[in-house]
Every structure is written in structure tokens, then in C-alpha cells.
Design an enzyme around this catalytic site. Structure first.
Site, PDB file in Angstrom:
ATOM      1  N   LYS A 199       0.817  -0.775   0.168  1.00  0.00           N
ATOM      2  CA  LYS A 199      -0.157   0.091   0.106  1.00  0.00           C
ATOM      3  C   LYS A 199       1.135   1.164   0.263  1.00  0.00           C
ATOM      4  O   LYS A 199       0.938   2.135  -0.412  1.00  0.00           O
ATOM      5  CB  LYS A 199      -1.186   0.262   1.271  1.00  0.00           C
ATOM      6  CG  LYS A 199      -2.584  -1.040   0.863  1.00  0.00           C
ATOM      7  CD  LYS A 199      -3.254  -0.116   1.734  1.00  0.00           C
ATOM      8  CE  LYS A 199      -4.262  -1.606   1.683  1.00  0.00           C
ATOM      9  NZ  LYS A 199      -5.849  -1.227   1.722  1.00  0.00           N
ATOM     10  N   LYS A 212      -5.006  -9.797  -5.725  1.00  0.00           N
ATOM     11  CA  LYS A 212      -5.799  -9.869  -5.353  1.00  0.00           C
ATOM     12  C   LYS A 212      -6.926  -9.254  -5.544  1.00  0.00           C
ATOM     13  O   LYS A 212      -7.206  -7.977  -6.002  1.00  0.00           O
ATOM     14  CB  LYS A 212      -5.326  -9.993  -3.853  1.00  0.00           C
ATOM     15  CG  LYS A 212      -7.048 -10.656  -2.561  1.00  0.00           C
ATOM     16  CD  LYS A 212      -6.074  -9.698  -1.389  1.00  0.00           C
ATOM     17  CE  LYS A 212      -6.319  -7.914  -1.137  1.00  0.00           C
ATOM     18  NZ  LYS A 212      -7.706  -8.078  -0.291  1.00  0.00           N
ATOM     19  N   LYS A 219     -11.488  -4.064  -2.900  1.00  0.00           N
ATOM     20  CA  LYS A 219     -12.014  -3.119  -2.718  1.00  0.00           C
ATOM     21  C   LYS A 219     -11.595  -1.627  -3.677  1.00  0.00           C
ATOM     22  O   LYS A 219     -12.187  -0.902  -4.705  1.00  0.00           O
ATOM     23  CB  LYS A 219     -12.477  -2.226  -1.971  1.00  0.00           C
ATOM     24  CG  LYS A 219     -13.704  -3.116  -1.446  1.00  0.00           C
ATOM     25  CD  LYS A 219     -14.182  -1.862   0.012  1.00  0.00           C
ATOM     26  CE  LYS A 219     -14.033  -2.938   1.391  1.00  0.00           C
ATOM     27  NZ  LYS A 219     -12.691  -2.989   2.478  1.00  0.00           N
TER      28      LYS A 219
HETATM   29  P1  ATP Z   1      -9.223  -2.766   0.497  1.00  0.00           P
HETATM   30  O1  ATP Z   1      -8.629  -2.855  -1.076  1.00  0.00           O
HETATM   31  O2  ATP Z   1      -9.449  -1.534   0.687  1.00  0.00           O
HETATM   32  O3  ATP Z   1      -7.650  -2.670   1.118  1.00  0.00           O
HETATM   33  P2  ATP Z   1     -10.039  -4.916   0.113  1.00  0.00           P
HETATM   34  O4  ATP Z   1     -11.794  -5.450  -0.282  1.00  0.00           O
HETATM   35  O5  ATP Z   1      -8.476  -6.275   0.558  1.00  0.00           O
HETATM   36  O6  ATP Z   1     -10.177  -3.848   0.385  1.00  0.00           O
HETATM   37  P3  ATP Z   1     -10.756  -5.538   3.336  1.00  0.00           P
HETATM   38  O7  ATP Z   1     -12.136  -4.565   3.976  1.00  0.00           O
HETATM   39  O8  ATP Z   1      -9.487  -4.862   3.195  1.00  0.00           O
HETATM   40  O9  ATP Z   1     -11.023  -5.630   1.499  1.00  0.00           O
HETATM   41  O10 ATP Z   1     -11.134  -6.890   3.633  1.00  0.00           O
HETATM   42  C1  ATP Z   1     -12.435  -7.659   4.031  1.00  0.00           C
HETATM   43  C2  ATP Z   1     -12.422  -8.970   4.949  1.00  0.00           C
HETATM   44  O11 ATP Z   1     -12.309  -9.171   3.570  1.00  0.00           O
HETATM   45  C3  ATP Z   1     -10.864  -9.520   5.061  1.00  0.00           C
HETATM   46  O12 ATP Z   1     -11.245 -10.411   5.942  1.00  0.00           O
HETATM   47  C4  ATP Z   1      -9.920  -9.319   3.900  1.00  0.00           C
HETATM   48  O13 ATP Z   1      -9.547 -11.136   4.715  1.00  0.00           O
HETATM   49  C5  ATP Z   1     -11.251 -10.160   3.355  1.00  0.00           C
HETATM   50  N1  ATP Z   1     -11.044  -9.849   1.369  1.00  0.00           N
HETATM   51  C6  ATP Z   1     -10.615  -8.871   1.276  1.00  0.00           C
HETATM   52  N2  ATP Z   1     -10.366  -9.179  -0.495  1.00  0.00           N
HETATM   53  C7  ATP Z   1     -10.558 -10.907  -0.282  1.00  0.00           C
HETATM   54  C8  ATP Z   1      -9.860 -11.554  -1.306  1.00  0.00           C
HETATM   55  N3  ATP Z   1      -9.578 -11.108  -3.205  1.00  0.00           N
HETATM   56  N4  ATP Z   1     -10.167 -12.826  -1.389  1.00  0.00           N
HETATM   57  C9  ATP Z   1     -10.285 -13.694  -0.410  1.00  0.00           C
HETATM   58  N5  ATP Z   1     -11.115 -12.803   0.742  1.00  0.00           N
HETATM   59  C10 ATP Z   1     -11.246 -10.985   0.936  1.00  0.00           C
END
Ligand code: ATP
Ligand code: LTN
Length: 328
Positions: free
Chosen positions: A112, A193, A196
Site C-alpha cells: 500500500k 488479489k 475494493k
Molecule cells: P482494500 O482494497 O480497501 O484494502 P479489501 O478489498 O482488501 O479492501 P478489506 O476490507 O481489507 O477488503 O477486507 C475485508 C475482508 O475481506 C477481510 O477478511 C479480507 O481478508 C477479505 N478479503 C478481501 N479481499 C479478498 C479476496 N480477494 N479474497 C478473499 N477474501 C478477501
């Protein structure tokens, strides 16, 4: 007494199918077996800039999606992290026992930080705040996607270090990963991955995407140059679509898709995703049509967990020899 579960999602954008399969779906499945607390971690979201005109809407939307995905506010406490001051307070106390090197090693921090022009120190502290979320409620189990495993290890290291310096204060939390869907990859790039905060239009399947949009995104998903599915030798794009499809509809198995041309395979996966999201979207519309409901859920959730949070902050301060007045 039931063991306690805690987890969280950042209101940093629109929730996607990775958040659902990696986190929310499992939360809904296990909530009745445990005393469950699910947080909208807004203080984590602001470790990178969030538009203040949009953040509050995202917080409410995330809460509504928790419920729409099956989290029952009667079974589980749904809370906004910033509404309970114990999260920030404990984070400071834990910061003081966390060596800088532990934080600089975190892969999510490194990834990040690379994307930011100026790296806020909050981004470095991010995992300490996450440790505080978990330890504040003395959680036993933390259900998360694979990307959070390193943060969970760090949480245990911080708890251990605190306990050995100041005496047994925190419960050691265990990581719980889902059997399928622990790491959903981006549709546009199956080596990254699904996230969001990624910006590409074809990157993520949003939980609130229209059926047509889902069809289009899956149809355009990056695969490879093979003509049809070979279950012995699936490329990363096909593996990812298969994982999404199988997690949405268990009748999608390796046998059932073997030999399917990519076009037909993608249609079948899109069908499964659309069918899985349809009831969630319907419920989301119902929930958000009542403006007061979400605030009521968030207030009830906060009131339910507040005494436990205050108790841990008091114990922690006492263990460190700080001044404690009343309940601290
Ligand atoms: P950001 O991009 O803002 O970091 P993010 O999409 O990674 O957001 P988080 O809010 O950080 O989402 O994660 C919320 C939950 O969803 C956590 O338990 C995380 O492990 C899970 N998660 C996030 N992305 C994935 C993915 N691609 N596959 C499986 N689980 C995920
Ligand atoms: N860092 C997590 C979100 C998060 C979390 C938590 C998850 C914040 N606090 C406590 C589990 C327990 C992420 O998914 N990016």
C-alpha cells in the site's frame, strides 16, 4: 460460555465477491455457534485518503451489506469501530510494545505504501489498530481471508509480548480461513488479489452489480489461450473463475466443467454468481428503504459491546501501571 468471534471490513469502497466469499459468507455461517462481533473498521479505511462526502454513506452501505449477506443483528453485534473509543485507546497502548521492525516487515504495508505519494504513519500503524480491535474483545477466533493471515500472526506476537511484559491480559486469537474462497483474484489480472480499492472497471464483481454487468465482467475476464476447460491443467484465470463459481454453487465441480468451451464456462459461472447475489441484493434494497434501521442496529451493537471494551482498556491500563479512575 460461547467462544468469541471478531472480524472487520473497511468501508473503503464497494464490497466485492472476494469480501463475500473470503469473509461475510463465513461470518453468517458461524455466527450462531459463537458470540460474534463484526466491525465496520472506518479508522482503518482512513489510513489512506477517503472522500469525507462519501465515507458516511459507505459506512452505512457496508453495515447494510453485512445484514443482507446473512449477518443477523439479533445474533451478532454489528459495530462501527470509531464509535467505541477503546479501539484507538488500546491501539496506542499496544503501539508502545510493538517494535518498529515488526510493522515495516508487513507485506500489506509495503504494497500500500508503494501506491501512495505520501505515506501516512497510520498506514504503518494499521496492524496495531487491527490487533487492538481483536484484543479489545478478547476474541478467540478471527475469520478472515488469506491476505490477513500475516496481520493475525502479528496480533498474536503483540499479545504475547504484552502478556510477558505486564502479565496475562489478552486472549490469544486463532485465525480461521474459509475452505474455499480465501483468496479471490482480480478478473482483469488473476495474479492480483481482488481488492475494493483497485480502480479497473473489470477488476471486481461488486455485491451490488447488476446481472448484466456481472455477465459482462466475467465474459471479459482474463483467461489463457486454451479453447476449453481442462481440469488437469487450469490456468490462473480459469482457476479463479472456477473457485468463484464453485463457492457460489456447489454443483459446479471440476467434472461438471471439464471440456466446456470458455464462452460457455463463463456463462455458467456468471449464472451461479447472479443467482447467489440476487437474494442479497433484494434484502439490501429492503434494508436501505428504512433510513432509521441501520442506525438503530449500530447503536444496539455498540451498546452491547461497550462494557467489554471498557473492561479490557481498564485491565490493560492497570497492568501497565497507568492511572485508572472509575472504569477508566
Ligand atoms: P482494500 O482494497 O480497501 O484494502 P479489501 O478489498 O482488501 O479492501 P478489506 O476490507 O481489507 O477488503 O477486507 C475485508 C475482508 O475481506 C477481510 O477478511 C479480507 O481478508 C477479505 N478479503 C478481501 N479481499 C479478498 C479476496 N480477494 N479474497 C478473499 N477474501 C478477501
Ligand atoms: N485489516 C482487515 C480489516 C480488519 C480486521 C480487523 C479483520 C480490521 N480490523 C479485526 C479482522 C479482525 C482487512 O481486511 N484489511
Amino acid at each position: 460460555m460461547k467462544a468469541r468471534v471478531l472480524s472487520g471490513v473497511q468501508p473503503s469502497g464497494s464490497l466485492h465477491i472476494g469480501n463475500y466469499l473470503g469473509a461475510l459468507k463465513n461470518w453468517a455461517e458461524i455466527q450462531t455457534q459463537y458470540e460474534s462481533i463484526f466491525c465496520i473498521v472506518d479508522l482503518h479505511a482512513v489510513t489512506v485518503y477517503q472522500d469525507p462526502k462519501e465515507l458516511l454513506g459507505k459506512i452505512r452501505e457496508t453495515a447494510a451489506l453485512f445484514i443482507a449477506a446473512g449477518i443477523d443483528p439479533k445474533e451478532s453485534s454489528i459495530v462501527v469501530q470509531s464509535s467505541i473509543s477503546g479501539h484507538s485507546e488500546l491501539a496506542w497502548l499496544l503501539t508502545c510494545v510493538t517494535p518498529l521492525g515488526w510493522l515495516q516487515r508487513m507485506t500489506q504495508f509495503k504494497a500500500k505504501a508503494e501506491q501512495q505519494e505520501t505515506v501516512g504513519s497510520g498506514l504503518l500503524q494499521y496492524p496495531v489498530l487491527m490487533a487492538a480491535d481483536i484484543l479489545l474483545y478478547q476474541a478467540n477466533i478471527v475469520p478472515v481471508g488469506d491476505d490477513q493471515a500475516q496481520h493475525l500472526e502479528l496480533t498474536r506476537d503483540i499479545a504475547q509480548r504484552f502478556n510477558s511484559l505486564y502479565g496475562e491480559t489478552f486472549t490469544m486469537p486463532a485465525t480461521r480461513l474459509p475452505a474455499v474462497g480465501a483468496r479471490i483474484m482480480g478478473l482483469d489480472d488473476p495474479t492480483q488479489k481482488m481488492s475494493k480499492s483497485a480502480t479497473g472497471a473489470g477488476h471486481a464483481i461488486g455485491l451490488l452489480d447488476e446481472p448484466k454487468t456481472i455477465q459482462k465482467k466475467i465474459a471479459r475476464a482474463t483467461t489463457d489461450s486454451e479453447p476449453a476447460v481442462n481440469s488437469e491443467r487450469m490456468g490462473p484465470g480459469i482457476v479463479n473463475l472456477f473457485t468463484i463459481g464453485h463457492a457460489c454453487d456447489a454443483s459446479i465441480t471440476k467434472e461438471s466443467v471439464t471440456g466446456m468451451r470458455y464462452g460457455d464456462f463463463k456463462k455458467r459461472i456468471a449464472e451461479a454468481v447472479i443467482a447467489r447475489l440476487e437474494p442479497i441484493q433484494k434484502r439490501f434494497r429492503e434494508i436501505t428503504s428504512d433510513a432509521a434501521y441501520i442506525d438503530q442496529v449500530l447503536t444496539t451493537g455498540r451498546d452491547r459491546v461497550l462494557p467489554l471494551a471498557a473492561d479490557t482498556v481498564r485491565k490493560t491500563k492497570q497492568a501497565m501501571g497507568l492511572y485508572v479512575q472509575g472504569i477508566g
